[in-house]
Design an enzyme around this catalytic site. Structure first.
Site, PDB file in Angstrom:
ATOM      1  N   ALA A 115      -5.114  -0.705   9.119  1.00 47.13           N
ATOM      2  CA  ALA A 115      -5.396  -1.690   8.080  1.00 47.13           C
ATOM      3  C   ALA A 115      -6.715  -1.435   7.369  1.00 47.13           C
ATOM      4  O   ALA A 115      -6.945  -1.963   6.281  1.00 47.13           O
ATOM      5  CB  ALA A 115      -5.417  -3.096   8.688  1.00 47.13           C
ATOM      6  N   SER A 116      -7.593  -0.644   7.975  1.00 44.01           N
ATOM      7  CA  SER A 116      -8.927  -0.418   7.421  1.00 44.01           C
ATOM      8  C   SER A 116      -8.842   0.381   6.127  1.00 44.01           C
ATOM      9  O   SER A 116      -7.974   1.239   5.967  1.00 44.01           O
ATOM     10  CB  SER A 116      -9.790   0.332   8.433  1.00 44.01           C
ATOM     11  OG  SER A 116      -9.773  -0.317   9.691  1.00 44.01           O
ATOM     12  N   HIS A 175      -3.370   2.511  -2.268  1.00 44.26           N
ATOM     13  CA  HIS A 175      -3.715   1.084  -2.222  1.00 44.26           C
ATOM     14  C   HIS A 175      -5.090   0.972  -2.860  1.00 44.26           C
ATOM     15  O   HIS A 175      -6.118   1.001  -2.199  1.00 44.26           O
ATOM     16  CB  HIS A 175      -3.747   0.588  -0.779  1.00 44.26           C
ATOM     17  CG  HIS A 175      -4.263  -0.815  -0.635  1.00 44.26           C
ATOM     18  ND1 HIS A 175      -3.770  -1.868  -1.364  1.00 44.26           N
ATOM     19  CD2 HIS A 175      -5.248  -1.331   0.150  1.00 44.26           C
ATOM     20  CE1 HIS A 175      -4.415  -2.976  -1.021  1.00 44.26           C
ATOM     21  NE2 HIS A 175      -5.322  -2.667  -0.113  1.00 44.26           N
TER      22      HIS A 175
END
Length: 313
Positions: A115-116, A175
Site C-alpha cells: 500500500a505504500s 497510481h
C-alpha cells in the site's frame, strides 16, 4: 484466517478498522517499528469489535506473522503537501529493503499486498526481493489504481444518477500523475457510456470529461492539502482487496503486479484489470483502449519504468 498489517500509521490502521467493520478474516496482527503505536492502534480497533464482527486484533512482532494468508505492507513515510508519489521513492525504498525480507522470513507463504507509495515502484521492488527467495511475482500485489477507479466510477455515477456499482470503468497505469482514465471502455448496464447517457438524457461534453479527469487525478493532492493525509478511501480499498484474497472471490481489480510488457515497455509494474483471488493475481486482462489512451498508458509505463531503474531494480 490470519491477516498481517505492517505499518500502523493512518493507512494501515484505517485498513485494519475497515476489515473489522467488514468482518474480514479472524485475526489481525499489527506490526510497527513504533511498538507503542502498534499496541495503541490494536487496542483502539479491538474496542470496535463488539459493535462489528468477532475478530481478534493484536499488536505483535514479525514472528507473529507466521501463518498469515495475506500481509498488508503499509510501512513508510507519508506524502507531504505538494509532493508527488514518485518523490517519495528514495525514502520508502530504503524502508522496504529492511521490511520485506523480515516479512517474508516469517510469512513466506502469504500474499503480499503493498500500500505504500509510490505503490507501483515499491510493489516492483517487493516482488524483486520476493523473487530472490523463489516467491512468484503474482503473489506480490500493489493496491494500484483501485481507489482511483472507485473515484472515477463514483463521479460517473453522480453524473448519470445511478448506483456506482453498475458503472464499469477503469483507471490504468501509474497510481499518480500519469494515470489513464479509460473513457473508451466505460460501460453502464451493458451499454457503452455514450449510449447509456443518451438514453438518460445526459451527456459528457469535453468540459465535464476534463473536470472528472481533474478530480480523479488530483483528489489525493486536494485531500492532503486540507488534512495532511488520505486514509479512509484507501483503507476501504485495501480491506476490499484483502477480502477478495482471503475468501478467493476471483474479482477483477485494477491492482498492480510485475508484468513482462505493457505497450512495448518491458518489465514494469502498473495497474491493469487483473483477476485476483486467494493466491494473488491469477490473470491479466489488458483492455481494448483507443489510440490516445494506449499512448497515454505507454507514457505512464515509461515513467514508472524509469523510476524502477532509478533504484536499480
Amino acid at each position: 484466517m490470519k491477516i498481517g498489517i505492517v505499518g500502523c500509521g493512518f493507512v494501515g490502521a484505517t485498513a485494519a478498522y475497515a476489515m473489522v467493520m467488514r468482518g474480514v478474516g479472524r485475526k489481525l496482527v499489527m506490526v510497527d517499528v513504533n511498538r507503542a503505536r502498534a499496541r495503541a492502534e490494536a487496542a483502539d480497533i479491538s474496542h470496535a469489535v463488539p459493535f462489528a464482527h468477532a475478530l481478534e486484533v493484536i499488536a505483535g512482532e514479525y514472528e507473529e506473522l507466521e501463518g498469515a494468508s495475506v500481509v498488508l505492507v503499509a510501512a513508510g513515510v507519508g506524502q507531504k503537501p505538494g509532493e508527488t508519489r514518485l518523490q517519495l521513492l528514495e525514502r520508502n525504498a530504503a524502508i522496504f529493503k529492511e521490511v520485506i525480507p523480515q516479512v517474508l522470513r516469517h510469512a513466506g507463504d502469504a500474499v503480499l499486498l503493498v500500500a505504500s507509495n509510490p505503490v507501483d515502484v515499491l510493489t516492483h521492488l517487493a516482488a524483486s526481493i520476493a523473487g530472490e527467495l523463489g516467491i512468484p511475482s503474482s503473489r506480490v500485489v500493489g493496491s494500484g489504481t483501485t481507489l482511483d477507479t472507485a473515484r472515477f466510477r463514483s463521479l460517473l455515477s453522480s453524473s448519470l444518477g445511478i448506483d456506482p456499482r453498475h458503472v464499469h470503468a477503469y483507471v490504468l497505469g501509474e497510481h499518480g500523475d500519469s494515470e489513464v482514465l479509460g473513457w473508451s471502455t466505460v460501460t453502464v448496464g451493458g451499454m457503452p457510456l455514450d449510449a447509456f447517457a443518451h438514453r438518460k438524457g445526459a451527456s459528457f461534453p469535453p468540459g465535464l470529461i476534463a473536470s472528472i479527469d481533474h478530480q480523479v487525478r488530483h483528489a489525493a493532492y486536494e485531500i492532503i492539502s486540507g488534512k495532511q493525509a488520505t486514509y479512509y478511501g484507501i483503507g476501504s480499498a485495501l480491506a476490499n482487496i484483502v477480502e477478495v484474497m482471503v475468501y478467493d472471490r476471483r474479482s477483477i481489480l485494477t491492482v498492480c503486479t510485475p508484468l513482462p510488457e505493457v505497450e512495448g515497455v518491458e518489465n514494469v509494474t502498473i495497474a491493469l484489470p487483473h483477476l485476483v483471488g486467494g493466491r494473488g493475481v491469477l490473470e491479466t486482462f489488458p483492455p481494448a483502449l483507443d489510440h490516445m489512451e494506449r499512448e497515454a498508458l505507454r507514457n505512464s509505463a515509461r515513467i514508472v519504468r524509469n523510476a524502477i531503474e532509478s533504484i536499480n531494480v
